[in-house]
Design a protein around this motif. Structure first.
Motif, PDB file in Angstrom:
ATOM      1  N   VAL A 122      14.816 -23.832  29.202  1.00 50.41           N
ATOM      2  CA  VAL A 122      14.580 -23.855  30.646  1.00 50.41           C
ATOM      3  C   VAL A 122      13.176 -24.387  30.914  1.00 50.41           C
ATOM      4  CG1 VAL A 122      16.160 -21.930  31.036  1.00 50.41           C
ATOM      5  CG2 VAL A 122      13.726 -21.463  30.687  1.00 50.41           C
ATOM      6  N   LEU A 123      12.835 -24.555  32.181  1.00 51.17           N
ATOM      7  CA  LEU A 123      11.523 -25.074  32.545  1.00 51.17           C
ATOM      8  C   LEU A 123      10.400 -24.193  31.978  1.00 51.17           C
ATOM      9  CD1 LEU A 123      12.126 -26.060  36.264  1.00 51.17           C
ATOM     10  CD2 LEU A 123      11.519 -27.631  34.411  1.00 51.17           C
ATOM     11  N   PRO A 124       9.284 -24.822  31.596  1.00 48.17           N
ATOM     12  CA  PRO A 124       8.161 -24.042  31.069  1.00 48.17           C
ATOM     13  C   PRO A 124       7.723 -22.948  32.046  1.00 48.17           C
ATOM     14  CG  PRO A 124       7.773 -26.394  30.770  1.00 48.17           C
ATOM     15  CD  PRO A 124       8.987 -26.273  31.635  1.00 48.17           C
ATOM     16  N   ALA A 125       7.373 -21.788  31.466  1.00 51.40           N
ATOM     17  CA  ALA A 125       6.852 -20.642  32.227  1.00 51.40           C
ATOM     18  C   ALA A 125       7.873 -19.995  33.147  1.00 51.40           C
ATOM     19  CB  ALA A 125       5.610 -21.036  33.028  1.00 51.40           C
ATOM     20  N   THR A 126       9.166 -20.319  32.982  1.00 47.87           N
ATOM     21  CA  THR A 126      10.190 -19.695  33.834  1.00 47.87           C
ATOM     22  C   THR A 126      11.166 -18.843  33.030  1.00 47.87           C
ATOM     23  OG1 THR A 126      11.837 -21.498  33.730  1.00 47.87           O
ATOM     24  CG2 THR A 126      10.065 -21.696  35.373  1.00 47.87           C
ATOM     25  N   GLY A 127      10.986 -18.786  31.721  1.00 45.96           N
ATOM     26  CA  GLY A 127      11.913 -18.022  30.901  1.00 45.96           C
ATOM     27  C   GLY A 127      11.976 -16.552  31.281  1.00 45.96           C
ATOM     28  N   ARG A 128      10.865 -16.006  31.778  1.00 46.96           N
ATOM     29  CA  ARG A 128      10.847 -14.582  32.134  1.00 46.96           C
ATOM     30  C   ARG A 128      11.834 -14.261  33.249  1.00 46.96           C
ATOM     31  NH1 ARG A 128       6.300 -16.905  34.404  1.00 46.96           N
ATOM     32  NH2 ARG A 128       5.828 -16.444  36.598  1.00 46.96           N
ATOM     33  N   TYR A 129      12.177 -15.244  34.046  1.00 47.37           N
ATOM     34  CA  TYR A 129      13.132 -15.020  35.126  1.00 47.37           C
ATOM     35  C   TYR A 129      14.572 -14.933  34.622  1.00 47.37           C
ATOM     36  CZ  TYR A 129       9.157 -16.238  38.055  1.00 47.37           C
ATOM     37  OH  TYR A 129       7.906 -16.268  38.657  1.00 47.37           O
ATOM     38  N   ALA A 130      14.770 -15.233  33.351  1.00 45.44           N
ATOM     39  CA  ALA A 130      16.105 -15.125  32.758  1.00 45.44           C
ATOM     40  C   ALA A 130      16.286 -13.813  32.004  1.00 45.44           C
ATOM     41  CB  ALA A 130      16.353 -16.303  31.809  1.00 45.44           C
ATOM     42  N   VAL A 137      15.714 -12.520  25.178  1.00 49.30           N
ATOM     43  CA  VAL A 137      14.318 -12.701  24.778  1.00 49.30           C
ATOM     44  C   VAL A 137      13.876 -14.084  25.229  1.00 49.30           C
ATOM     45  CG1 VAL A 137      12.712 -12.886  22.832  1.00 49.30           C
ATOM     46  CG2 VAL A 137      14.537 -11.169  22.793  1.00 49.30           C
ATOM     47  N   ALA A 138      12.657 -14.194  25.726  1.00 54.79           N
ATOM     48  CA  ALA A 138      12.114 -15.495  26.136  1.00 54.79           C
ATOM     49  C   ALA A 138      10.854 -15.793  25.341  1.00 54.79           C
ATOM     50  CB  ALA A 138      11.819 -15.511  27.627  1.00 54.79           C
ATOM     51  N   ARG A 139      10.774 -17.008  24.806  1.00 53.30           N
ATOM     52  CA  ARG A 139       9.561 -17.482  24.146  1.00 53.30           C
ATOM     53  C   ARG A 139       8.929 -18.543  25.034  1.00 53.30           C
ATOM     54  NH1 ARG A 139      11.852 -18.273  17.958  1.00 53.30           N
ATOM     55  NH2 ARG A 139      12.243 -16.052  17.521  1.00 53.30           N
ATOM     56  N   THR A 140       7.613 -18.451  25.195  1.00 59.48           N
ATOM     57  CA  THR A 140       6.950 -19.345  26.128  1.00 59.48           C
ATOM     58  C   THR A 140       5.524 -19.627  25.688  1.00 59.48           C
ATOM     59  OG1 THR A 140       6.380 -19.636  28.485  1.00 59.48           O
ATOM     60  CG2 THR A 140       6.165 -17.429  27.573  1.00 59.48           C
TER      61      THR A 140
END
Length: 209
Positions: A122-130, A137-140
């Motif tokens: 997904v778009l950078p810095a938006t994984g937390r919204y998933a 788990v989101a890696r960013t």
């Protein structure tokens, strides 16, 4: 930036795959290797991702000019991308595939598979919204990472580029992908509920009468 559209990218070939990822502008380094009968070069006999994770002290980022020599120096090494041009949303594969079935009818979403996990980009810095469920788990950011094909046991379900024209897929916001993941988790919860199991059992009994 884009990938050549002359022919499909063979991501099973390390050199071809590496150049394709570099063409997307991704920051790539080499990771650990898997050795038959010896395991991962990290020396951990219980390594959770043998041959598919970063080195403790990462090597310098690869470029088109250094790619081939680096691969010759460490044949079979994992290709590791920093999560700077995308966020990696990691979910159980069954949930990822259920979400992808719906997403494929809307827009292509880059997705890779490894063992029992699916990773949606997904778009950078938006994984937390998933992060719609404890199993997501989101890696960013520059400290996050993702092993890419042909790293061991990693393959693309949907590659990050359009083969026909060689341009990268447009990444969705994490919240957009999160909605489809939430639907998949909710559908699974309903199917596994005692009521659903009882209804399924009654239906099977009726079919046998």
């Amino acid at each position: 930036m884009g990938v050549s559209a002359m022919e499909p990218v063979n991501t099973r070939d390390p050199s071809t795959a590496l150049r394709a990822y570099i063409a997307l502008g991704w920051r790539l380094t080499l990771g650990h290797r898997y050795r038959p009968r010896q395991g991962c070069t990290c020396q951990n006999t219980n390594c959770p991702a043998p041959g598919a994770h970063p080195l403790l002290e990462p090597l310098p980022p690869l470029t088109a000019a250094t790619a081939d020599s680096a691969l010759q120096t460490a044949p079979g090494a994992a290709l590791i991308a920093a999560t700077t041009h995308f966020d990696a949303v990691i979910v159980p594969s069954r949930i990822g595939m259920a979400a992808m079935t719906r997403l494929d009818t809307v827009t292509p979403v880059p997705c890779l598979l490894r063992d029992d996990q699916a990773v949606l980009l997904v778009l950078p810095a938006t994984g937390r919204y998933a992060l719609v469920h404890p199993d997501v788990v989101a890696r960013t950011g520059p400290d996050g990472w993702l092993a890419l094909p042909p790293s061991r046991d990693v393959r693309w379900d949907t590659p990050p580029w359009m083969e026909a024209v060689g341009t990268p897929h447009r990444l969705l916001h994490g919240s957009d992908v999160g909605r489809y993941l939430a639907e998949a988790f909710n559908a699974e919860a309903v199917n596994l509920s005692p009521l659903a199991r009882n209804e399924s059992a009654r239906g099977n009994e009726g079919a046998l009468r």
